[in-house]
Design a protein around this motif. Structure first.
Motif, PDB file in Angstrom:
ATOM      1  N   LYS A 195       0.836  -1.180   0.005  1.00 39.67           N
ATOM      2  CA  LYS A 195      -0.278   0.284  -0.425  1.00 39.67           C
ATOM      3  C   LYS A 195       0.967   0.949  -0.147  1.00 39.67           C
ATOM      4  O   LYS A 195       0.591   2.282  -0.512  1.00 39.67           O
ATOM      5  N   LEU A 225       1.681   1.482  -3.898  1.00 42.93           N
ATOM      6  CA  LEU A 225       0.281   2.268  -4.805  1.00 42.93           C
ATOM      7  C   LEU A 225      -0.619   3.509  -3.958  1.00 42.93           C
ATOM      8  O   LEU A 225      -0.964   3.621  -5.120  1.00 42.93           O
ATOM      9  N   ASN A 226      -0.715   3.538  -2.793  1.00 46.63           N
ATOM     10  CA  ASN A 226      -1.081   4.994  -2.683  1.00 46.63           C
ATOM     11  C   ASN A 226      -0.742   6.014  -2.163  1.00 46.63           C
ATOM     12  O   ASN A 226      -0.939   7.554  -2.693  1.00 46.63           O
ATOM     13  N   ASN A 227       1.125   5.385  -2.575  1.00 51.46           N
ATOM     14  CA  ASN A 227       1.839   6.447  -3.360  1.00 51.46           C
ATOM     15  C   ASN A 227       2.220   6.667  -5.134  1.00 51.46           C
ATOM     16  O   ASN A 227       3.278   7.740  -5.214  1.00 51.46           O
ATOM     17  N   THR A 282      -5.637   1.273  10.756  1.00 40.73           N
ATOM     18  CA  THR A 282      -5.677   0.946   8.810  1.00 40.73           C
ATOM     19  C   THR A 282      -5.033  -0.331   7.993  1.00 40.73           C
ATOM     20  O   THR A 282      -4.146  -0.394   8.364  1.00 40.73           O
ATOM     21  N   GLU A 304      -3.359   0.847   5.789  1.00 39.28           N
ATOM     22  CA  GLU A 304      -1.597   1.395   5.974  1.00 39.28           C
ATOM     23  C   GLU A 304      -0.497   0.906   6.767  1.00 39.28           C
ATOM     24  O   GLU A 304       0.975   1.651   7.073  1.00 39.28           O
TER      25      GLU A 304
END
Length: 351
Positions: A196, A199-201, A266, A268
């Protein structure tokens, strides 16, 4: 019991011990190359893989060198992030490469699992984008005109392929056991948190086209963040990791904060089950080298300071001569010429 049977039983015990740790595949980082594999049987000889990883190796020979690079990335980044800590990600030539530190459900194990799964996802994705792998290439789903008005073009990183391969290869042991134990749930959670972080960055990189550098037309593509940024983010997650325990909610086993006053973690965040040792004393059996002989910062009050790093044992101070570049001048055209300056500095090392 015959000698042959005794030897076979011993080998099975040793193999079981090697397979007991899902991070043993990190031993691939010790190899100079995996890309030279010419026969599928060679996968059987790769140290640290469980049987289902051996099967994946046979089906994905061309990807295995990227897995090796991912393991190297993970170890190097771990050592950079923890360079000023008592535990500094030092590796052994045995399995597991970080010693028994990662066999316990500690914060350190949480970070190792997260950075390792991220390393594989990153290295495989990079290999896809650079055209090294036949099975994948650039992300073909990124095309056309974006809502912001720029044209998708160039080679967008195929992070979906890299993440999928990381999930299949890194998570395989926990998945094969049914992911019901507390440690399996912890490992799977931290593996996903590592992925993550990439993926999230994901970021958008662009290039302008037009007369004299004007931006009449802008083409853009999606790119992964630098791996150093991934390491920085996971190190922050390590510092704020949540201690958890397993509970059964309905028919599902889940991890929840051990302290009910803490908010739920979470996807993350990093999670851990067990308290960490202090890492002060040499314990090679458990992969702990201790802090004796480590360099420390006399003026710092943080963990790299001599008081904390040396665990109250005190430290030695020596004067050493260092050579530095100095009096640098730019010469037309085009080089910089420097002198070598010698100076004496104090160096502090833990007793």
């Amino acid at each position: 019991m015959s000698p042959q049977y005794s030897l076979r039983s011993l080998l099975l015990v040793i193999l079981a011990a090697f397979s007991a740790n899902a991070s043993n595949w990190l031993y691939l980082a010790k190899l100079s190359s995996v890309g030279s594999i010419s026969e599928e049987e060679t996968c059987e000889k790769l140290k640290g893989l469980i049987q289902r990883q051996v099967q994946m190796c046979k089906r994905n020979l061309e990807v295995m060198d990227s897995v090796r690079r991912g393991a190297q990335l993970a170890i190097e980044e771990c050592q950079y992030q923890f360079r000023n800590r008592r535990w500094n990600c030092s590796t052994l030539d045995t399995l597991p490469v970080f010693g028994k530190v990662v066999t316990q459900g500690t914060r350190e194990a949480a970070f190792v699992y997260a950075i390792s799964s991220a390393g594989v996802a990153f290295a495989v994705t990079r290999a896809c984008s650079s055209g090294e792998l036949e099975k994948c290439g650039c992300d073909g789903t990124v095309h056309g005109v974006s809502p912001q008005g720029f044209q998708w073009s160039g080679c967008s990183d195929n992070i979906a392929y890299g993440v999928a391969f990381s999930q299949s290869f890194v998570d395989v042991r926990e998945r094969s056991k049914g992911a019901s134990s507390s440690r399996a749930l912890m490992n799977l959670h931290n593996n996903e948190a590592g992925r993550k972080a990439i993926l999230n960055n994901m970021r958008v990189e662009c290039k302008c086209h037009g007369v004299s550098g004007s931006c009449e037309v802008k083409t853009c593509w999606k790119a992964m963040p630098p791996f150093r940024k991934v390491g920085n983010m996971l190190k922050e997650k390590f510092d704020g990791a949540t201690e958890v325990e397993q509970r059964k909610i309905g028919s599902t086993k889940v991890l929840v904060p051990k302290n009910s006053q803490f908010k739920p973690h979470t996807d993350e965040d990093l999670v851990y089950l067990d308290s960490s040792p202090d890492f002060c004393d040499h314990d090679l059996k458990n992969g702990v080298l201790g802090t004796s002989g480590r360099q420390c910062n006399k003026t710092s009050k943080a963990i790299d300071g001599c008081e904390l790093m040396c665990c109250g044992r005190g430290f030695h101070t020596d004067e050493v001569e260092v050579v530095e570049r100095c009096s640098c001048k730019f010469h037309w055209c085009c080089f910089v010429k420097c002198k070598q300056c010698h100076r004496v500095v104090e160096m502090h090392t833990c007793r």
